[in-house]
Design a protein around this motif. Structure first.
Motif, short mmCIF file in Angstrom:
data_model
loop_
_atom_site.label_atom_id
_atom_site.label_comp_id
_atom_site.label_asym_id
_atom_site.label_seq_id
_atom_site.Cartn_x
_atom_site.Cartn_y
_atom_site.Cartn_z
N PRO A 4 26.96 8.34 54.14
CA PRO A 4 28.24 8.34 53.43
C PRO A 4 29.27 7.41 54.04
CG PRO A 4 27.45 10.57 53.71
CD PRO A 4 26.51 9.67 54.47
N SER A 5 29.21 7.21 55.34
CA SER A 5 30.18 6.31 55.96
C SER A 5 29.93 4.86 55.52
CB SER A 5 30.12 6.42 57.48
OG SER A 5 28.83 6.08 57.94
N GLU A 6 28.70 4.51 55.22
CA GLU A 6 28.40 3.16 54.72
C GLU A 6 29.07 2.96 53.36
OE1 GLU A 6 24.63 0.58 53.02
OE2 GLU A 6 24.26 2.44 54.11
N TYR A 7 28.96 3.97 52.51
CA TYR A 7 29.59 3.89 51.19
C TYR A 7 31.10 3.77 51.33
CZ TYR A 7 31.41 5.52 46.70
OH TYR A 7 32.11 5.63 45.54
N ALA A 8 31.67 4.60 52.20
CA ALA A 8 33.12 4.58 52.39
C ALA A 8 33.58 3.24 52.95
CB ALA A 8 33.55 5.73 53.31
N ARG A 38 27.34 2.55 40.99
CA ARG A 38 26.02 2.50 40.37
C ARG A 38 24.94 2.23 41.40
NH1 ARG A 38 26.74 -1.85 37.19
NH2 ARG A 38 28.91 -1.56 36.69
N GLU A 39 25.21 1.32 42.34
CA GLU A 39 24.23 0.99 43.38
C GLU A 39 23.92 2.22 44.24
OE1 GLU A 39 24.02 -1.46 47.56
OE2 GLU A 39 25.45 -2.14 46.03
N PHE A 40 24.95 2.93 44.65
CA PHE A 40 24.72 4.09 45.50
C PHE A 40 24.12 5.25 44.71
CE2 PHE A 40 27.01 1.74 48.61
CZ PHE A 40 26.56 2.24 49.82
N ALA A 41 24.40 5.34 43.41
CA ALA A 41 23.78 6.37 42.59
C ALA A 41 22.28 6.12 42.47
CB ALA A 41 24.42 6.42 41.21
N GLN A 42 21.88 4.86 42.35
CA GLN A 42 20.46 4.53 42.28
C GLN A 42 19.77 4.86 43.61
OE1 GLN A 42 20.32 0.43 41.21
NE2 GLN A 42 20.74 0.81 39.05
N ARG A 43 20.43 4.55 44.71
CA ARG A 43 19.84 4.86 46.01
C ARG A 43 19.68 6.36 46.18
NH1 ARG A 43 22.85 1.43 50.73
NH2 ARG A 43 22.54 -0.65 49.89
N ARG A 44 20.66 7.12 45.73
CA ARG A 44 20.62 8.57 45.87
C ARG A 44 19.52 9.16 45.01
NH1 ARG A 44 25.76 9.65 44.56
NH2 ARG A 44 26.47 8.79 46.49
N ALA A 45 19.25 8.56 43.83
CA ALA A 45 18.24 9.09 42.93
C ALA A 45 16.83 8.89 43.50
CB ALA A 45 18.36 8.42 41.57
N VAL A 46 16.65 7.87 44.34
CA VAL A 46 15.34 7.58 44.90
C VAL A 46 14.93 8.65 45.91
CG1 VAL A 46 14.07 5.95 46.34
CG2 VAL A 46 15.53 5.12 44.50
N VAL A 47 15.86 9.16 46.68
CA VAL A 47 15.56 10.12 47.73
C VAL A 47 15.59 11.52 47.13
CG1 VAL A 47 16.35 11.04 49.93
CG2 VAL A 47 16.60 8.60 49.43
N PRO A 48 14.51 12.30 47.32
CA PRO A 48 14.50 13.67 46.77
C PRO A 48 15.50 14.55 47.53
CG PRO A 48 12.58 13.31 48.13
CD PRO A 48 13.28 11.97 48.01
N PRO A 49 16.04 15.55 46.87
CA PRO A 49 17.00 16.42 47.56
C PRO A 49 16.32 17.21 48.67
CG PRO A 49 16.45 17.29 45.40
CD PRO A 49 15.83 15.92 45.49
N ARG A 50 17.06 17.47 49.70
CA ARG A 50 16.54 18.21 50.84
C ARG A 50 16.43 19.69 50.50
NH1 ARG A 50 19.72 18.31 56.36
NH2 ARG A 50 20.40 20.29 55.54
N VAL A 51 15.30 20.27 50.81
CA VAL A 51 15.08 21.68 50.52
C VAL A 51 15.11 22.45 51.84
CG1 VAL A 51 13.45 23.36 49.59
CG2 VAL A 51 13.66 21.11 48.53
N VAL A 52 15.86 23.53 51.84
CA VAL A 52 15.95 24.35 53.04
C VAL A 52 14.76 25.31 53.04
CG1 VAL A 52 17.33 26.05 54.27
CG2 VAL A 52 18.45 24.20 53.03
N ALA A 53 13.94 25.21 54.07
CA ALA A 53 12.73 26.03 54.13
C ALA A 53 13.06 27.50 54.36
CB ALA A 53 11.82 25.52 55.25
N ASN A 54 13.94 27.77 55.28
CA ASN A 54 14.31 29.15 55.59
C ASN A 54 15.81 29.32 55.40
OD1 ASN A 54 11.69 29.81 56.35
ND2 ASN A 54 12.01 28.96 58.39
#
Length: 96
Positions: A4-8, A38-54
């Motif tokens: 996020p700091s890169e985006y900011a 748009r660029e950062f939205a595309q980057r975010r769409a590529v990475v799957p959301p983090r799932v909390v195991a426990n």
């Protein structure tokens, strides 16, 4: 995923360069910010959301703990009522 700091940092640089208060054009600024979003939205769409195991457990206090907490609260309230007015946290009630 981009930090996020890169985006900011990139957003601030665009604003410094194209903001109307520093002689830039508002339309160009809006277009550049849209492109950045748009660029950062595309980057975010590529990475799957983090799932909390426990997921964290929520533990309700037992009856003993609740009774202890209640008695401690009552004791503190009684003590605050006995403190002189000059002490921060004291409680003084009076009749109107």
């Amino acid at each position: 995923m981009p930090v996020p700091s890169e985006y900011a940092a990139r957003r601030r640089a665009l604003i410094r360069r194209h903001h109307p208060d520093v002689g830039g054009d508002a339309e160009v600024l809006a277009a550049e910010l849209d492109a950045l979003d748009r660029e950062f939205a595309q980057r975010r769409a590529v990475v799957p959301p983090r799932v909390v195991a426990n997921p964290p457990l929520r533990v309700r206090p037992t009856g003993r703990v609740r009774r202890l907490r209640r008695s401690a609260t009552r004791a503190i309230t009684r003590l605050r009522g006995r403190l002189p007015r000059s002490v921060p946290g004291s409680r003084r009630y009076f009749e109107i």
